[in-house]
Each structure stands twice: as C-alpha cells, then as structure tokens.
Design a protein around this motif. Structure first.
Motif, PDB file in Angstrom:
ATOM      1  N   SER A  82      42.117  41.061  33.326  1.00 52.89           N
ATOM      2  CA  SER A  82      40.991  41.987  33.228  1.00 52.89           C
ATOM      3  C   SER A  82      40.363  41.963  31.834  1.00 52.89           C
ATOM      4  O   SER A  82      39.152  42.172  31.689  1.00 52.89           O
ATOM      5  CB  SER A  82      41.444  43.403  33.574  1.00 52.89           C
ATOM      6  OG  SER A  82      42.517  43.808  32.745  1.00 52.89           O
ATOM      7  N   LEU A 121      40.481  41.638  40.634  1.00 50.89           N
ATOM      8  CA  LEU A 121      41.294  42.237  39.575  1.00 50.89           C
ATOM      9  C   LEU A 121      41.957  43.526  40.036  1.00 50.89           C
ATOM     10  O   LEU A 121      43.074  43.848  39.608  1.00 50.89           O
ATOM     11  CB  LEU A 121      40.427  42.497  38.339  1.00 50.89           C
ATOM     12  CG  LEU A 121      39.964  41.257  37.576  1.00 50.89           C
ATOM     13  CD1 LEU A 121      38.880  41.615  36.564  1.00 50.89           C
ATOM     14  CD2 LEU A 121      41.146  40.590  36.867  1.00 50.89           C
ATOM     15  N   GLY A 180      48.486  37.475  35.381  1.00 49.45           N
ATOM     16  CA  GLY A 180      47.622  37.543  36.551  1.00 49.45           C
ATOM     17  C   GLY A 180      48.369  37.067  37.777  1.00 49.45           C
ATOM     18  O   GLY A 180      49.535  36.665  37.708  1.00 49.45           O
TER      19      GLY A 180
END
Length: 278
Positions: A126, A160, A195
């Motif tokens: 992010s 996200l 991630g």
C-alpha cells in the motif's frame, strides 16, 4: 564510502565500471583470491529504498539452494557479491527461448518455498501505490490513458484491501532480474515488500524489454498468465489485476505526479482487458 575507500576496505582490485544507475555505480572487481565480484556502491550514505530488498537477500543467501548471489560484504552504502557470468532469463526470451516464462514461474514458486524468519523493515504494498493514487492528468493526456489509469487505480485499491497470505516478496521479479548461474537460477535487485503472492510476477507480465511483439500479443499474454498463476498457485484473475495495477504504477512513477501520454499506455489497456476477462 567512495570507490577508493571501498576498494581498500574490502581488499578489491582492478575496478571496471559495469553500469551507472540513478542511485548506484556497479563495478566489476577482483579480490585477493582472483574471484570476479561485483561492487555496488550507492551514491548516498545509505541504500535508500533498496535497503529492505538487500535485507531480504541477506536472509535468502543463508538458504540452500541459495536463490541469490553470494553476498560477501554489506555495509550502509555498499555491497560486494558474486559476478554472475551467465545470461538472464530476459536474454533467453530475446533469443526466442519462450520456455524462460516457465523457468521464471518455477523459480518464483521455489523462492516462496524458502523458509523465512520474521523480516522487519519491509514496506507494505500500500505504501508503494500512493504514487498511483495521487496522480493528476496533464491537459494533453489522452482520454484513453486517463480512463485506464483511473480504472487501474480502482483495481489497485480493491486488491490492497483484500489481500491474503501476506508475506515478504521480492517485489521486482522479472526475467532480467534472474540469472542462469552454474548452480541454478539466482535473482538480484530485490526491492523487498510485504504483499500477497499474486503480486510477485505482476511485473513479469510487462517484461522482458525487447519482446514487444510478445508482450502485445493477447493470446500469448493469456498463456503467460496461466503459467504464472499455476506455478504460484494463485488466482489468475488477481494476478491479471495486479499486472494492470503494476503497469499503471510504473506509468505514474515515470509521470512524476502529472500523467501525460506514455509508451506503455497500450500495454496497460491490454492488461486491463485481460483482467476483465480472466
């Protein structure tokens, strides 16, 4: 640390400049054992945003088989590592060896299977995507580019907010960052980010450079999407969406805040179509 200080500190000789980047100079050097090595010397007093990736590579360097070059020295603004004489998977692709896609996907899966201790200091995905979310458009920016950048931004926000299995990722894993060494494939230039695994090969969908005919062929890109998703055991739709989001992020980064026409606009459009149809 400047070049002279680095050579003295690490007992290196015969520097030959390989490449200058925006943040570092890479030198081919030798040590007292006559080994060919690479000295990466950063222009600043630290590694900047590459520091998380270097920390991750140091951890990978302890695994067996080792998926990164041997790192002999790591300081605040310098790295000494193996010089890999073999070519990259990117070069293999440019030479027409399309199986390099399969090799890259296999390597990515193997990389994710390496046991990792807790890794501190890695940014979240992010944090990277702020540059896309904050983009504005120049008066002469093509309407199609505006539309696609906004669509990709929406995709990125949704991705996200719905990630799963968040883990340390290389962050820039593509064909030209993977070498075919004598002891197997090894990767360089990890960025280091937290991630979901579906992001890992997003950038590979717009690489390697020099293969435009393949990158802009929708059927071939569908096949690559299948290969990458299958080997990483991730949802192919999410991987396709990440590929479009990553392409738009790169365009926004180049735009430096104000989007204009971009050479990858057509590729972004194609990747968005893949995401819609995946």
């Amino acid at each position: 640390m400047d070049l002279h200080q680095a050579l003295t500190s690490f007992a290196l000789y015969e520097p030959c400049l390989l490449v200058k980047t925006g943040i570092a100079d890479l030198w081919r050097v030798r040590d007292s054992q006559q080994r060919d090595l690479v000295l990466k010397l950063y222009h600043s007093d630290d590694m900047g945003n590459e520091a998380p990736g270097v920390a991750l590579m140091q951890i990978w360097a302890q695994s067996n088989p080792r998926p990164v070059p041997h790192l002999y020295h790591v300081t605040r603004n310098a790295i000494v590592m193996d010089f890999i004489k073999a070519g990259t998977l990117g070069q293999a692709m440019r030479d027409g060896h399309w199986a390099a896609d399969e090799a890259l996907a296999t390597f990515a899966a193997d990389l994710h299977n390496v046991p990792l201790p807790p890794v501190v200091g890695l940014p979240a995905l992010s944090e990277w995507f702020h540059v896309l979310f904050q983009i504005t458009f120049a008066p002469d920016c093509p309407d199609g580019t505006k539309r696609d950048m906004r669509r990709a931004s929406e995709l990125a926000r949704g991705l996200l907010q719905s990630q799963s299995n968040i883990r340390p990722l290389h962050g820039d894993l593509h064909h030209d960052n993977v070498f075919c060494s004598d002891f197997g494939h090894v990767t360089i230039d990890a960025k280091g980010v937290l991630g979901e695994p579906a992001y890992e090969l997003a950038n590979a969908m717009r690489n390697p450079k020099g293969c435009a005919a393949r990158l802009y062929d929708k059927d071939l890109q569908i096949n690559r999407l299948d290969i990458f998703a299958r080997h990483l055991s991730v949802d192919r739709t999410r991987l396709a969406q990440w590929a479009a989001a990553k392409c738009a992020w790169s365009m926004a980064l180049r735009a430096k805040g104000t989007q204009k026409a971009d050479p990858e606009a057509d590729l972004l459009s194609l990747l968005l179509n893949l995401a819609d149809e995946a």
